[in-house]
Write an enzyme that holds these catalytic residues in place. Structure first.
Site, PDB file in Angstrom:
ATOM      1  N   ASP A  39      -6.878 -76.595   2.277  1.00 16.69           N
ATOM      2  CA  ASP A  39      -6.254 -75.799   3.339  1.00 16.69           C
ATOM      3  C   ASP A  39      -5.105 -74.958   2.782  1.00 16.69           C
ATOM      4  O   ASP A  39      -4.499 -75.317   1.769  1.00 16.69           O
ATOM      5  CB  ASP A  39      -5.745 -76.749   4.438  1.00 16.69           C
ATOM      6  CG  ASP A  39      -5.533 -76.038   5.763  1.00 16.69           C
ATOM      7  OD1 ASP A  39      -6.020 -74.901   5.928  1.00 16.69           O
ATOM      8  OD2 ASP A  39      -4.880 -76.633   6.643  1.00 16.69           O
ATOM      9  N   TRP A  44      -1.204 -68.723   1.889  1.00 18.91           N
ATOM     10  CA  TRP A  44      -0.936 -68.264   0.514  1.00 18.91           C
ATOM     11  C   TRP A  44      -0.956 -66.737   0.475  1.00 18.91           C
ATOM     12  O   TRP A  44      -0.091 -66.096  -0.118  1.00 18.91           O
ATOM     13  CB  TRP A  44      -1.992 -68.843  -0.418  1.00 18.91           C
ATOM     14  CG  TRP A  44      -1.790 -68.547  -1.874  1.00 18.91           C
ATOM     15  CD1 TRP A  44      -1.142 -69.325  -2.775  1.00 18.91           C
ATOM     16  CD2 TRP A  44      -2.251 -67.388  -2.594  1.00 18.91           C
ATOM     17  NE1 TRP A  44      -1.158 -68.722  -4.018  1.00 18.91           N
ATOM     18  CE2 TRP A  44      -1.834 -67.533  -3.934  1.00 18.91           C
ATOM     19  CE3 TRP A  44      -2.964 -66.246  -2.237  1.00 18.91           C
ATOM     20  CZ2 TRP A  44      -2.108 -66.580  -4.906  1.00 18.91           C
ATOM     21  CZ3 TRP A  44      -3.231 -65.296  -3.210  1.00 18.91           C
ATOM     22  CH2 TRP A  44      -2.806 -65.467  -4.525  1.00 18.91           C
ATOM     23  N   ASN A  87     -14.597 -73.584  12.392  1.00 19.36           N
ATOM     24  CA  ASN A  87     -14.120 -72.345  11.763  1.00 19.36           C
ATOM     25  C   ASN A  87     -14.834 -71.101  12.298  1.00 19.36           C
ATOM     26  O   ASN A  87     -14.389 -69.973  12.053  1.00 19.36           O
ATOM     27  CB  ASN A  87     -14.235 -72.410  10.236  1.00 19.36           C
ATOM     28  CG  ASN A  87     -13.192 -73.287   9.582  1.00 19.36           C
ATOM     29  OD1 ASN A  87     -13.436 -73.918   8.559  1.00 19.36           O
ATOM     30  ND2 ASN A  87     -11.999 -73.356  10.160  1.00 19.36           N
TER      31      ASN A  87
HETATM   32  C1  IPE Z   1     -10.002 -77.525   7.838  1.00 23.94           C
HETATM   33  O1  IPE Z   1      -9.028 -76.552   7.776  1.00 23.94           O
HETATM   34  C2  IPE Z   1     -11.327 -76.956   7.457  1.00 23.94           C
HETATM   35  C3  IPE Z   1     -11.485 -76.598   6.043  1.00 23.94           C
HETATM   36  C4  IPE Z   1     -10.616 -76.812   5.118  1.00 23.94           C
HETATM   37  C5  IPE Z   1     -12.746 -76.010   5.696  1.00 23.94           C
HETATM   38  P1  IPE Z   1      -8.612 -75.712   9.066  1.00 23.94           P
HETATM   39  O2  IPE Z   1      -7.582 -74.749   8.642  1.00 23.94           O
HETATM   40  O3  IPE Z   1      -9.817 -75.184   9.751  1.00 23.94           O
HETATM   41  O4  IPE Z   1      -7.980 -76.849  10.004  1.00 23.94           O
HETATM   42  P2  IPE Z   1      -7.041 -76.723  11.280  1.00 23.94           P
HETATM   43  O5  IPE Z   1      -7.605 -75.657  12.168  1.00 23.94           O
HETATM   44  O6  IPE Z   1      -5.683 -76.361  10.781  1.00 23.94           O
HETATM   45  O7  IPE Z   1      -7.056 -78.086  11.889  1.00 23.94           O
HETATM   46  C1  IPE Z   2      -8.655 -73.140   4.236  1.00 22.86           C
HETATM   47  O1  IPE Z   2      -7.633 -72.216   4.340  1.00 22.86           O
HETATM   48  C2  IPE Z   2     -10.008 -72.470   4.059  1.00 22.86           C
HETATM   49  C3  IPE Z   2     -10.872 -72.563   5.244  1.00 22.86           C
HETATM   50  C4  IPE Z   2     -10.616 -73.217   6.335  1.00 22.86           C
HETATM   51  C5  IPE Z   2     -12.125 -71.860   5.142  1.00 22.86           C
HETATM   52  P1  IPE Z   2      -7.229 -71.574   5.706  1.00 22.86           P
HETATM   53  O2  IPE Z   2      -7.976 -70.295   5.876  1.00 22.86           O
HETATM   54  O3  IPE Z   2      -7.383 -72.540   6.833  1.00 22.86           O
HETATM   55  O4  IPE Z   2      -5.697 -71.273   5.468  1.00 22.86           O
HETATM   56  P2  IPE Z   2      -4.502 -71.383   6.511  1.00 22.86           P
HETATM   57  O5  IPE Z   2      -4.534 -72.756   7.104  1.00 22.86           O
HETATM   58  O6  IPE Z   2      -4.735 -70.324   7.549  1.00 22.86           O
HETATM   59  O7  IPE Z   2      -3.287 -71.131   5.695  1.00 22.86           O
HETATM   60 MG    MG Z   3      -6.134 -73.876   7.689  1.00 22.84          MG
END
Ligand code: IPE
Ligand code: IPE
Ligand code: MG
Length: 262
Positions: A39, A44, A87
């Site tokens: 995550d 980043w 997602n």
């Molecule tokens: C969890 O991260 C899913 C993956 C890392 C693929 P998210 O960014 O989707 O989780 P939430 O929404 O913060 O719970």
């Molecule tokens: C994790 O990074 C990757 C996926 C969930 C695909 P995020 O895209 O959730 O990154 P943040 O949480 O918005 O920083």
């Molecule tokens: Mg995330």
């Protein structure tokens, strides 16, 4: 031959083991199965004034680093949460980019996977994933199927609740059709109908970017996983972070509901 970076951690854990009365099942043990909620890609990028997709691009570099490091350490299985079933709530453009990135990764990674003797599998729903992404994934899985090293499991379009529901449906159908006795259903029978059937449960669950939640990841399988959360964002996660997580794991007292062995 250059010393692999993993050897430092091994030596450190070995030194710990000699100080442990029961080295065979003591804290020196490496986790057999590490699962990671990768995550913080978006944050980043945002911190750098870049579009979110640049964070995902950097995230792939971390996947590469960590996969190689785990394989060299001798970890049995690494499961990476790549895309959750939730997602899909994200903007279409970000999803398209993620699919493209996964397809590209599947193709570009083949040489590393073959070199490190890593086999590949996928958990999650195929429905909704683009044909080209699935094709690249299937081809890589096939190409690496004879590899006898670390098992890399990619959770793509994965949701633990949906996985459990689908296992429950299968059990209900089997009972209705007289293949099993409903009263005889036990944990092993349900586990055998999950996507992760045949895999050991994760010993260590890592989450980057500081969130203290599991976001529908492997809910059944992480019952007794040791958790390790870092504030570091996934694109910044490197071998040293992984070693810190493993060292922390090695010092834990896993009681599984029983009493301490020491
Ligand atoms: C969890 O991260 C899913 C993956 C890392 C693929 P998210 O960014 O989707 O989780 P939430 O929404 O913060 O719970
Ligand atoms: C994790 O990074 C990757 C996926 C969930 C695909 P995020 O895209 O959730 O990154 P943040 O949480 O918005 O920083
Ligand atoms: Mg995330």
């Amino acid at each position: 031959m250059a010393t692999p970076p993993a050897s430092h951690l091994r030596q450190h854990l070995k030194a710990q083991a000699t100080e442990t009365a029961d080295a065979a099942c003591g804290p020196s043990d490496l986790p057999r199965h590490i699962a990671i909620i990768m995550d913080g890609n978006g944050r980043w990028a945002q911190q750098r004034g870049l579009p979110r997709i640049e964070g995902h691009r950097q995230g792939v570099a971390s996947v590469r680093r960590i996969t190689e490091h785990c394989a060299r350490l001798g970890i049995g299985q690494l499961t990476l949460y790549c895309l959750s079933s939730e997602n899909w709530r994200r903007p279409e453009m970000e999803l398209q980019f993620l699919m493209h990135l996964l397809e590209q990764y599947m193709i570009e990674e083949r040489s590393l996977l073959l070199r490190e003797r890593i086999s590949v599998s996928m958990i999650g729903r195929r429905e909704g994933l683009p044909a080209a992404t699935l094709e690249a994934l299937d081809r890589t899985i096939e190409l690496c199927s004879a590899n006898d090293g670390m098992r890399l499991c990619l959770a793509v379009n994965y949701g633990a609740r949906a996985e459990i529901v689908s296992a429950a449906r299968e059990l209900a159908r089997d009972a209705r059709d007289g293949h099993i006795d409903a009263d005889a259903i036990d944990e092993a029978m349900l586990a055998a109908r999950l996507d992760t059937s045949g895999m050991p449960d994760p010993d260590l669950l890592i989450r980057t970017a500081g969130e203290m939640r599991v976001s529908n990841f492997l809910l059944w399988q992480i019952s007794y996983a040791e958790m390790w959360v870092t504030q570091s964002l996934w694109p910044d996660f490197d071998a040293a972070h992984l070693d810190a997580a493993i060292t922390s794991f090695a010092g834990r007292d896993r009681r599984f509901g029983g009493l301490s062995q020491s």
